[in-house]
Design a protein around this motif. Structure first.
Motif, PDB file in Angstrom:
ATOM      1  N   ILE A  16      29.134 -21.748 -42.678  1.00  0.00           N
ATOM      2  CA  ILE A  16      30.364 -21.544 -43.450  1.00  0.00           C
ATOM      3  C   ILE A  16      31.190 -22.827 -43.482  1.00  0.00           C
ATOM      4  O   ILE A  16      31.730 -23.225 -44.510  1.00  0.00           O
ATOM      5  N   ALA A  17      31.248 -23.498 -42.335  1.00  0.00           N
ATOM      6  CA  ALA A  17      32.022 -24.747 -42.279  1.00  0.00           C
ATOM      7  C   ALA A  17      31.436 -25.782 -43.219  1.00  0.00           C
ATOM      8  O   ALA A  17      32.154 -26.422 -43.990  1.00  0.00           O
ATOM      9  N   GLY A  18      30.108 -25.942 -43.178  1.00  0.00           N
ATOM     10  CA  GLY A  18      29.471 -26.939 -44.018  1.00  0.00           C
ATOM     11  C   GLY A  18      29.628 -26.633 -45.494  1.00  0.00           C
ATOM     12  O   GLY A  18      29.830 -27.531 -46.313  1.00  0.00           O
ATOM     13  N   LEU A  19      29.523 -25.337 -45.826  1.00  0.00           N
ATOM     14  CA  LEU A  19      29.588 -24.958 -47.235  1.00  0.00           C
ATOM     15  C   LEU A  19      31.016 -25.004 -47.773  1.00  0.00           C
ATOM     16  O   LEU A  19      31.258 -25.532 -48.847  1.00  0.00           O
ATOM     17  N   ILE A  20      31.955 -24.402 -47.036  1.00  0.00           N
ATOM     18  CA  ILE A  20      33.285 -24.193 -47.615  1.00  0.00           C
ATOM     19  C   ILE A  20      34.404 -24.824 -46.794  1.00  0.00           C
ATOM     20  O   ILE A  20      35.042 -25.784 -47.228  1.00  0.00           O
ATOM     21  N   THR A  21      34.651 -24.316 -45.588  1.00  0.00           N
ATOM     22  CA  THR A  21      35.899 -24.673 -44.913  1.00  0.00           C
ATOM     23  C   THR A  21      35.946 -26.132 -44.489  1.00  0.00           C
ATOM     24  O   THR A  21      37.016 -26.689 -44.301  1.00  0.00           O
ATOM     25  N   ASN A  22      34.780 -26.746 -44.299  1.00  0.00           N
ATOM     26  CA  ASN A  22      34.767 -28.160 -43.948  1.00  0.00           C
ATOM     27  C   ASN A  22      33.923 -28.914 -44.961  1.00  0.00           C
ATOM     28  O   ASN A  22      33.207 -29.845 -44.624  1.00  0.00           O
ATOM     29  N   ASN A  23      34.008 -28.470 -46.215  1.00  0.00           N
ATOM     30  CA  ASN A  23      33.181 -29.033 -47.287  1.00  0.00           C
ATOM     31  C   ASN A  23      33.278 -30.561 -47.303  1.00  0.00           C
ATOM     32  O   ASN A  23      34.368 -31.129 -47.301  1.00  0.00           O
ATOM     33  N   ILE A  24      32.113 -31.201 -47.328  1.00  0.00           N
ATOM     34  CA  ILE A  24      32.105 -32.657 -47.120  1.00  0.00           C
ATOM     35  C   ILE A  24      32.869 -33.399 -48.209  1.00  0.00           C
ATOM     36  O   ILE A  24      33.538 -34.389 -47.941  1.00  0.00           O
ATOM     37  N   VAL A  25      32.812 -32.907 -49.447  1.00  0.00           N
ATOM     38  CA  VAL A  25      33.500 -33.623 -50.524  1.00  0.00           C
ATOM     39  C   VAL A  25      34.959 -33.208 -50.606  1.00  0.00           C
ATOM     40  O   VAL A  25      35.866 -34.040 -50.582  1.00  0.00           O
ATOM     41  N   LEU A  26      35.204 -31.903 -50.676  1.00  0.00           N
ATOM     42  CA  LEU A  26      36.536 -31.447 -51.042  1.00  0.00           C
ATOM     43  C   LEU A  26      37.482 -31.311 -49.858  1.00  0.00           C
ATOM     44  O   LEU A  26      38.692 -31.259 -50.045  1.00  0.00           O
ATOM     45  N   VAL A  27      36.967 -31.227 -48.638  1.00  0.00           N
ATOM     46  CA  VAL A  27      37.882 -31.143 -47.499  1.00  0.00           C
ATOM     47  C   VAL A  27      37.855 -32.433 -46.684  1.00  0.00           C
ATOM     48  O   VAL A  27      38.889 -32.957 -46.292  1.00  0.00           O
ATOM     49  N   GLY A  46      24.585 -30.414 -47.009  1.00  0.00           N
ATOM     50  CA  GLY A  46      23.942 -30.749 -48.278  1.00  0.00           C
ATOM     51  C   GLY A  46      24.217 -29.698 -49.338  1.00  0.00           C
ATOM     52  O   GLY A  46      24.535 -30.027 -50.488  1.00  0.00           O
ATOM     53  N   LEU A  47      24.131 -28.418 -48.928  1.00  0.00           N
ATOM     54  CA  LEU A  47      24.398 -27.354 -49.900  1.00  0.00           C
ATOM     55  C   LEU A  47      25.874 -27.355 -50.300  1.00  0.00           C
ATOM     56  O   LEU A  47      26.210 -27.077 -51.454  1.00  0.00           O
ATOM     57  N   GLY A  48      26.754 -27.674 -49.340  1.00  0.00           N
ATOM     58  CA  GLY A  48      28.180 -27.762 -49.664  1.00  0.00           C
ATOM     59  C   GLY A  48      28.451 -28.860 -50.683  1.00  0.00           C
ATOM     60  O   GLY A  48      29.241 -28.685 -51.614  1.00  0.00           O
ATOM     61  N   PHE A  49      27.762 -29.992 -50.520  1.00  0.00           N
ATOM     62  CA  PHE A  49      27.873 -31.099 -51.480  1.00  0.00           C
ATOM     63  C   PHE A  49      27.415 -30.640 -52.859  1.00  0.00           C
ATOM     64  O   PHE A  49      28.093 -30.866 -53.865  1.00  0.00           O
ATOM     65  N   THR A  50      26.245 -29.936 -52.885  1.00  0.00           N
ATOM     66  CA  THR A  50      25.716 -29.446 -54.158  1.00  0.00           C
ATOM     67  C   THR A  50      26.686 -28.467 -54.805  1.00  0.00           C
ATOM     68  O   THR A  50      26.931 -28.528 -56.017  1.00  0.00           O
ATOM     69  N   LEU A  51      27.257 -27.572 -53.975  1.00  0.00           N
ATOM     70  CA  LEU A  51      28.200 -26.588 -54.502  1.00  0.00           C
ATOM     71  C   LEU A  51      29.387 -27.263 -55.178  1.00  0.00           C
ATOM     72  O   LEU A  51      29.746 -26.941 -56.321  1.00  0.00           O
ATOM     73  N   ALA A  52      29.969 -28.245 -54.470  1.00  0.00           N
ATOM     74  CA  ALA A  52      31.131 -28.937 -55.039  1.00  0.00           C
ATOM     75  C   ALA A  52      30.753 -29.645 -56.335  1.00  0.00           C
ATOM     76  O   ALA A  52      31.483 -29.595 -57.330  1.00  0.00           O
ATOM     77  N   LEU A  53      29.570 -30.287 -56.340  1.00  0.00           N
ATOM     78  CA  LEU A  53      29.128 -31.047 -57.503  1.00  0.00           C
ATOM     79  C   LEU A  53      28.905 -30.132 -58.703  1.00  0.00           C
ATOM     80  O   LEU A  53      29.327 -30.438 -59.829  1.00  0.00           O
TER      81      LEU A  53
END
Lengths: 194, 199
Positions: A11-22, A143-150
Motif C-alpha cells: 500500500i505504501a509503495g502504491l499509494i501512501t508513499n507513492n514514489i512520484v507523487l508523494v 514500480g507499480l506505484g510509478f506506473t500508476l502515477a504515470l
C-alpha cells in the motif's frame, strides 16, 4: 515476515508513499513520457522491470560483496554502474528475444539509467535494512506505484489536449499543477495504517 | 575563445536556466525546495559536483573513447557525489538528516550528465569550469527561489506548500509566470521590429 507487513509495504509503495507523487522521485520521465496512454504503460512496465532487477542485484552485491570487503562507501558508484549495465544488458537481450517488445520500449529503455526512482529504491532498500523478500515486495510495489502515477497522468493529459488552457500555462506548467492536485489526493490517504 | 562566447557561457545559468528553461533536474527541485536551507544546501552540493565533473570530463575528453563515454562520465560524476556524501555526513550532520537521501541521487541529475555531454566534452577546461559555475549557480538560484517561496507560504500557515503537492504547484505557477514574461518580451520585440522595419 507476516502478511500485514507485506500488505503495508504494498500500500505504501502504491499509494501512501507513492514514489512520484508523494516522495517526488522520478519526475523527469513522469513529465516527459506521460503524453500518451500507451507509451506511459510501456515506460511503466520497463521501469518496474529494471527497478526490481536492479534492487535485487544491488541488494545481493551490497550484502555479499561490499559489506564483507568493507567497501560500503563505494555504494553510489557501484549501484549506478550496476543499473547502467543492467539496462544495457536488457537492451541486448530484448533485441534478440522479443523484437516487438523491444520496439515498443526501445526509446524509453536507455532513459531508465538516469531515472532516479531506480537508484533511489536501490538506496532505500539498503538504508531501511530490508531482507530479500521485503526488497522484492518493496521494489515491485514502488514500480507499480510509478506506473500508476504515470498512467493516471497520461489519461488526464490526453483529455487536457482538447481543453482550452491559457497560453502561459500550456504544456508543462499545467501538467505540474495537475500533478500537484493529484499529489494532494495521494498524500490525503497517508494516515492509513494496518 | 571570443568575448561573445565567454559572455554567453557566463550568463548561461540565467538565460538558459537549467530548471525553468531547460527543465532538467526536476526531482530535487520539487523534493528538496521545502525550506531555504535544504534548497541552498542541495543546490550548492549539485553545483560542486557539476563544476568538478565538468573540469575532469573536459580534461579527459580526448582520452575517453566515444563508445564508452557515458559510463565513463557516470563514474566520474559518482566519484564526486561520493565525496560530497562523505563530507556532508561527517561535517554537516543536520543537513545530512534532511537531504541525505537526495545526495546520492545527484548522480542521476540530468543537469550534470547533460552539461557533460553538451558542453564539457566539446570545450576546454576553463570554459567548462565557467559553464559549471554558471549552471550550478543558476540551479542553486532556481531551487533557492522555490525554497524561499515555499517556506514563506508555509510560515503563514499554508503548510500544504511545504509538501510535495505544493512543490508541484509552485513550480508550475513559476514556470507559467516565466512563460508569461517571455511572451510579453517577445511580443514587444516583434512589435518594435515591425514598426522599425515597416514603412
Amino acid at each position: 515476515m507476516d502478511f500485514t507487513s507485506i500488505l503495508s509495504l504494498v500500500i505504501a509503495g502504491l499509494i501512501t508513499n507513492n514514489i512520484v507523487l508523494v516522495r517526488s522521485i522520478g519526475i523527469c520521465p513522469f513529465l516527459g513520457v506521460s503524453k500518451k496512454l500507451d507509451s506511459s504503460v510501456g515506460m511503466g512496465a520497463a521501469v518496474t522491470f529494471v527497478l526490481v532487477l536492479s534492487s535485487v542485484v544491488c541488494y545481493l552485491l551490497y550484502h555479499f560483496v561490499l559489506v564483507p570487503l568493507e567497501y560500503e562507501y563505494l555504494q553510489t558508484i557501484v549501484f549506478i554502474l550496476i543499473i547502467a549495465v543492467l539496462v544495457q544488458l536488457l537492451d541486448i537481450v530484448l533485441k534478440r528475444i522479443s523484437p516487438s517488445l523491444y520496439n515498443s520500449l526501445g526509446v524509453y529503455l536507455a532513459l531508465i539509467t538516469t531515472n532516479c526512482a531506480v537508484l533511489g529504491t536501490a538506496n532505500d532498500v539498503i538504508a531501511n535494512g530490508y531482507n530479500l523478500l521485503e526488497t522484492v515486495v518493496q521494489s515491485v510495489s514502488v514500480g507499480l506505484g510509478f506506473t500508476l502515477a504515470l498512467v493516471l497522468m497520461a489519461g488526464i493529459r490526453e483529455k487536457m489536449e482538447l481543453s482550452k488552457i491559457p497560453k502561459p500555462f500550456q504544456g508543462l506548467p499545467i501538467a505540474l499543477i495537475t500533478a500537484g492536485i493529484m499529489a494532494i489526493a495521494f498524500a490525503g490517504l497517508g494516515g492509513m495504517t494496518f | 575563445m571570443s568575448k561573445a562566447e565567454l559572455k554567453e557561457t557566463a550568463l548561461g545559468g540565467i538565460i538558459s536556466n537549467p530548471v525553468f528553461v531547460l527543465v532538467l533536474g526536476t526531482c530535487p527541485t520539487i523534493a528538496k525546495s521545502d525550506t531555504i536551507s535544504n534548497a541552498i544546501g542541495l543546490g550548492l552540493a549539485t553545483a560542486f559536483v557539476l563544476i568538478c565533473s565538468n573540469i575532469f570530463i573536459s580534461l579527459l575528453r580526448k582520452l575517453i573513447p566515444d563508445k564508452v563515454r557515458l559510463p565513463a562520465y557516470i563514474v566520474i560524476i559518482a566519484t564526486f557525489v561520493t565525496l560530497v556524501q562523505l563530507f556532508v555526513a561527517k561535517f554537516l550532520p543536520d543537513l545530512n538528516t534532511s537531504i541525505g537521501a537526495f545526495i546520492p541521487l545527484i548522480v542521476v541529475n540530468c543537469i550534470i550528465l547533460g552539461r557533460a555531454e553538451a558542453f564539457a566534452s566539446k570545450n576546454g577546461v576553463l570554459m567548462s569550469a565557467l559553464d559549471g559555475v554558471s549552471m550550478g549557480l543558476g540551479f542553486t538560484l532556481a531551487i533557492g527561489l522555490m525554497g524561499a517561496i515555499r517556506q514563506g507560504l508555509g510560515a503563514i500557515g499554508l503548510t500544504l506548500f511545504q509538501k510535495t503537492a505544493g512543490g508541484f504547484i509552485v513550480f508550475g505557477l513559476l514556470m507559467a509566470l516565466f512563460n508569461f514574461v517571455f511572451y510579453i518580451i517577445n511580443a514587444r520585440k516583434t512589435k518594435a521590429l515591425f514598426e522599425k522595419g515597416g514603412n
